[in-house]
Design a protein around this motif. Sequence first.
Motif, PDB file in Angstrom:
ATOM      1  N   ILE A  13       4.845  -1.873 -17.684  1.00 21.99           N
ATOM      2  CA  ILE A  13       5.892  -0.969 -18.147  1.00 21.99           C
ATOM      3  C   ILE A  13       5.903   0.303 -17.309  1.00 21.99           C
ATOM      4  CG2 ILE A  13       6.650   0.447 -20.088  1.00 21.99           C
ATOM      5  CD1 ILE A  13       5.579  -1.746 -21.952  1.00 21.99           C
ATOM      6  N   ASN A  14       4.746   0.889 -17.073  1.00 22.69           N
ATOM      7  CA  ASN A  14       4.681   2.127 -16.298  1.00 22.69           C
ATOM      8  C   ASN A  14       4.983   1.887 -14.826  1.00 22.69           C
ATOM      9  OD1 ASN A  14       3.509   4.597 -17.992  1.00 22.69           O
ATOM     10  ND2 ASN A  14       2.568   2.733 -18.754  1.00 22.69           N
ATOM     11  N   PHE A  15       4.591   0.749 -14.297  1.00 23.60           N
ATOM     12  CA  PHE A  15       4.893   0.422 -12.907  1.00 23.60           C
ATOM     13  C   PHE A  15       6.401   0.337 -12.699  1.00 23.60           C
ATOM     14  CE2 PHE A  15       5.761  -2.697  -9.576  1.00 23.60           C
ATOM     15  CZ  PHE A  15       4.995  -2.219  -8.524  1.00 23.60           C
ATOM     16  N   CYS A  16       7.100  -0.373 -13.575  1.00 26.02           N
ATOM     17  CA  CYS A  16       8.551  -0.518 -13.438  1.00 26.02           C
ATOM     18  C   CYS A  16       9.261   0.815 -13.630  1.00 26.02           C
ATOM     19  CB  CYS A  16       9.064  -1.546 -14.444  1.00 26.02           C
ATOM     20  SG  CYS A  16       8.476  -3.232 -14.151  1.00 26.02           S
ATOM     21  N   LYS A  17       8.811   1.595 -14.578  1.00 21.79           N
ATOM     22  CA  LYS A  17       9.427   2.899 -14.811  1.00 21.79           C
ATOM     23  C   LYS A  17       9.279   3.801 -13.595  1.00 21.79           C
ATOM     24  CE  LYS A  17       9.154   6.934 -17.855  1.00 21.79           C
ATOM     25  NZ  LYS A  17       8.449   7.541 -19.016  1.00 21.79           N
ATOM     26  N   CYS A  18       8.092   3.841 -13.007  1.00 21.06           N
ATOM     27  CA  CYS A  18       7.843   4.719 -11.861  1.00 21.06           C
ATOM     28  C   CYS A  18       8.553   4.217 -10.602  1.00 21.06           C
ATOM     29  CB  CYS A  18       6.342   4.852 -11.617  1.00 21.06           C
ATOM     30  SG  CYS A  18       5.470   5.757 -12.924  1.00 21.06           S
ATOM     31  N   VAL A  19       8.595   2.908 -10.404  1.00 21.50           N
ATOM     32  CA  VAL A  19       9.313   2.370  -9.243  1.00 21.50           C
ATOM     33  C   VAL A  19      10.790   2.744  -9.314  1.00 21.50           C
ATOM     34  CG1 VAL A  19      10.137   0.230  -8.192  1.00 21.50           C
ATOM     35  CG2 VAL A  19       7.724   0.495  -8.727  1.00 21.50           C
ATOM     36  N   TYR A  20      11.363   2.653 -10.490  1.00 24.35           N
ATOM     37  CA  TYR A  20      12.778   3.026 -10.654  1.00 24.35           C
ATOM     38  C   TYR A  20      12.984   4.516 -10.392  1.00 24.35           C
ATOM     39  CZ  TYR A  20      17.234   3.878 -12.990  1.00 24.35           C
ATOM     40  OH  TYR A  20      18.522   4.270 -13.277  1.00 24.35           O
ATOM     41  N   GLU A  21      12.061   5.343 -10.875  1.00 21.33           N
ATOM     42  CA  GLU A  21      12.199   6.789 -10.681  1.00 21.33           C
ATOM     43  C   GLU A  21      11.990   7.196  -9.217  1.00 21.33           C
ATOM     44  OE1 GLU A  21      10.568   8.086 -15.147  1.00 21.33           O
ATOM     45  OE2 GLU A  21       9.328   8.388 -13.374  1.00 21.33           O
ATOM     46  N   VAL A  22      11.058   6.548  -8.534  1.00 18.18           N
ATOM     47  CA  VAL A  22      10.725   6.950  -7.166  1.00 18.18           C
ATOM     48  C   VAL A  22      11.713   6.377  -6.156  1.00 18.18           C
ATOM     49  CG1 VAL A  22       8.968   6.805  -5.363  1.00 18.18           C
ATOM     50  CG2 VAL A  22       8.285   7.242  -7.720  1.00 18.18           C
ATOM     51  N   LEU A  76       0.825  -1.210   0.000  1.00 16.18           N
ATOM     52  CA  LEU A  76       0.000   0.000   0.000  1.00 16.18           C
ATOM     53  C   LEU A  76       0.857   1.257   0.000  1.00 16.18           C
ATOM     54  CD1 LEU A  76      -2.834  -1.047   2.490  1.00 16.18           C
ATOM     55  CD2 LEU A  76      -2.957  -0.873  -0.004  1.00 16.18           C
ATOM     56  N   GLY A  77       2.018   1.205   0.669  1.00 18.21           N
ATOM     57  CA  GLY A  77       2.923   2.351   0.631  1.00 18.21           C
ATOM     58  C   GLY A  77       3.465   2.608  -0.768  1.00 18.21           C
ATOM     59  N   ILE A  78       3.780   1.527  -1.497  1.00 22.26           N
ATOM     60  CA  ILE A  78       4.252   1.675  -2.877  1.00 22.26           C
ATOM     61  C   ILE A  78       3.155   2.262  -3.756  1.00 22.26           C
ATOM     62  CG2 ILE A  78       5.033   0.401  -4.904  1.00 22.26           C
ATOM     63  CD1 ILE A  78       6.401  -1.564  -3.012  1.00 22.26           C
ATOM     64  N   VAL A  79       1.930   1.760  -3.603  1.00 22.17           N
ATOM     65  CA  VAL A  79       0.806   2.259  -4.400  1.00 22.17           C
ATOM     66  C   VAL A  79       0.593   3.747  -4.147  1.00 22.17           C
ATOM     67  CG1 VAL A  79      -1.676   2.071  -4.788  1.00 22.17           C
ATOM     68  CG2 VAL A  79      -0.312  -0.001  -4.492  1.00 22.17           C
ATOM     69  N   GLU A  80       0.648   4.163  -2.901  1.00 17.84           N
ATOM     70  CA  GLU A  80       0.427   5.572  -2.571  1.00 17.84           C
ATOM     71  C   GLU A  80       1.491   6.471  -3.194  1.00 17.84           C
ATOM     72  OE1 GLU A  80      -0.021   8.463   1.384  1.00 17.84           O
ATOM     73  OE2 GLU A  80       0.420   6.318   1.593  1.00 17.84           O
ATOM     74  N   LYS A  81       2.748   6.065  -3.131  1.00 13.42           N
ATOM     75  CA  LYS A  81       3.809   6.893  -3.686  1.00 13.42           C
ATOM     76  C   LYS A  81       3.741   6.948  -5.209  1.00 13.42           C
ATOM     77  CE  LYS A  81       7.081   6.568   0.120  1.00 13.42           C
ATOM     78  NZ  LYS A  81       8.463   6.262   0.546  1.00 13.42           N
ATOM     79  N   LEU A  82       3.330   5.861  -5.847  1.00 15.92           N
ATOM     80  CA  LEU A  82       3.190   5.887  -7.303  1.00 15.92           C
ATOM     81  C   LEU A  82       2.040   6.785  -7.721  1.00 15.92           C
ATOM     82  CD1 LEU A  82       3.862   2.195  -8.386  1.00 15.92           C
ATOM     83  CD2 LEU A  82       5.449   4.105  -8.201  1.00 15.92           C
ATOM     84  N   GLN A  83       0.958   6.817  -6.940  1.00 16.92           N
ATOM     85  CA  GLN A  83      -0.145   7.730  -7.244  1.00 16.92           C
ATOM     86  C   GLN A  83       0.300   9.185  -7.174  1.00 16.92           C
ATOM     87  OE1 GLN A  83      -4.265   6.715  -5.757  1.00 16.92           O
ATOM     88  NE2 GLN A  83      -3.076   5.365  -4.424  1.00 16.92           N
ATOM     89  N   ASN A  84       1.122   9.507  -6.201  1.00 18.98           N
ATOM     90  CA  ASN A  84       1.597  10.878  -6.054  1.00 18.98           C
ATOM     91  C   ASN A  84       2.652  11.243  -7.091  1.00 18.98           C
ATOM     92  OD1 ASN A  84      -0.053  11.119  -3.776  1.00 18.98           O
ATOM     93  ND2 ASN A  84       1.574  10.426  -2.393  1.00 18.98           N
ATOM     94  N   HIS A  85       3.303  10.246  -7.665  1.00 20.36           N
ATOM     95  CA  HIS A  85       4.398  10.517  -8.605  1.00 20.36           C
ATOM     96  C   HIS A  85       3.916  10.638 -10.041  1.00 20.36           C
ATOM     97  CE1 HIS A  85       8.388  10.326 -10.440  1.00 20.36           C
ATOM     98  NE2 HIS A  85       7.936   9.355 -11.225  1.00 20.36           N
ATOM     99  N   SER A  86       2.953   9.835 -10.440  1.00 21.63           N
ATOM    100  CA  SER A  86       2.563   9.760 -11.849  1.00 21.63           C
ATOM    101  C   SER A  86       1.054   9.923 -11.992  1.00 21.63           C
ATOM    102  CB  SER A  86       3.006   8.415 -12.452  1.00 21.63           C
ATOM    103  OG  SER A  86       2.501   8.250 -13.753  1.00 21.63           O
ATOM    104  N   ALA A 100      -1.860  -5.939 -11.090  1.00 21.14           N
ATOM    105  CA  ALA A 100      -1.628  -6.559 -12.400  1.00 21.14           C
ATOM    106  C   ALA A 100      -0.144  -6.571 -12.734  1.00 21.14           C
ATOM    107  CB  ALA A 100      -2.413  -5.807 -13.471  1.00 21.14           C
ATOM    108  N   ALA A 101       0.562  -5.479 -12.451  1.00 19.36           N
ATOM    109  CA  ALA A 101       2.000  -5.426 -12.719  1.00 19.36           C
ATOM    110  C   ALA A 101       2.763  -6.369 -11.806  1.00 19.36           C
ATOM    111  CB  ALA A 101       2.504  -3.997 -12.553  1.00 19.36           C
ATOM    112  N   LEU A 102       2.388  -6.402 -10.530  1.00 14.72           N
ATOM    113  CA  LEU A 102       3.119  -7.230  -9.568  1.00 14.72           C
ATOM    114  C   LEU A 102       2.945  -8.715  -9.863  1.00 14.72           C
ATOM    115  CD1 LEU A 102       4.851  -6.633  -7.025  1.00 14.72           C
ATOM    116  CD2 LEU A 102       2.869  -7.290  -5.680  1.00 14.72           C
TER     117      LEU A 102
END
Length: 375
Positions: free
Chosen positions: A160-169, A97-107, A130-132
């Motif tokens: 693709i977007n999940f991996c890109k955002c995880v790397y950026e965040v 849930l922490g990862i989901v929240e930070k990805l929402q705020n980032h992208s 779905a990505a996980l």
Amino acid sequence: MSNDDNLARSNRILQYLRDELTVDVDERFMLMLMQQHQMLMEVGMSYLAGRTHTRTYLDREREVGHYRLFNDYFSDQPVYTDEMFRRRFQMRRELFLGIVEKLQNHSEYFPWRIDAMGRMDLSPLQKCTAALLQLAYGAPSDQSDEYLRLAETTAIDYLINFCKCVYEVFGDQYLRRPTVADTQHLLEMHERRHGFPDMLGSRNDINVLYESPLFNKVLEGGAPEVYFTINDTTYTKGYYLTDGIYPTWATFVKSFPYPKDPKRKKFKERQETARKDVERVFGVLQARWTIVRGPVRYWSRDILRDIMYTCIILHNMIIEDEGDAVSNWMGYEENHPTRVKQGFTPEFQEYLWRNCELCDSEIHHQLRVDLAEHI
């Protein structure tokens, strides 16, 4: 438009040509125009007659997928237990849930949005799940269609977007270089577990040795300093356990090929055991993220890089969350701008000296003998 409508439209155009063209116009020219028009209309009608609509709209009821996922894992009284969530998602619910929240705020890609039809988009939980699932199980992109209610191409976009955002965040935090404190902790941990003092790790792939940036910091003088003494001999660099194919560098320790002395036999056994233990780390990564173990699915190097980095980042996040991390991150390290100098500078002389010291075969043999006596 139906075939009858096309035929009527063609007849109207032919009649227009007959009415507008005067007798002064060459009849052969008028006949040529009518024949060309008739031929084009016949080709177009045959194309429309043989055309089939392969794309079918499916109302997947994506809201149903969200409610099912939420009730199964994220409600106050979920259907499945915390242990089941940990096993299926490879991490604890709070971390996910922490990862989901930070990805929402980032992208803007991950928040819950309203589409052009006024309907709610897929939820952030559906997108990240779905990505996980693709990362953890190496599942086909359309395998989660029935449960999460999303199409194959949509699942690929989410990965693709999940991996890109995880790397950026999270990249700066979980892919950073080890500090002096991290290095010291690693040295102590390896000595307790394997019995090798001041061992940095192990290497098992000669093909990537000269492409790896592992020793760049050593040559640049920016690597953490390591000093240790074995058998009254002082060494100034840590070392890696390797197999026989590696060069005889001062920072590599290989086992004896055919030992006969009992001490060397014991050293060979301990060295190979410790080396295999360290090499199994990548096996753990493959077991946790099955997508790494299977054949590649995408042609883009950037996508493959983001997938690999994401698996490493998530692995490090899980280790830290479960209390097995080597060290905790204390913030960004201070970066100083580098001034470019030209000519034969003292820094370049030191670089060459460190390179010679790194490749010193005499230190390699002496360190191996001292370790065999120590063990």
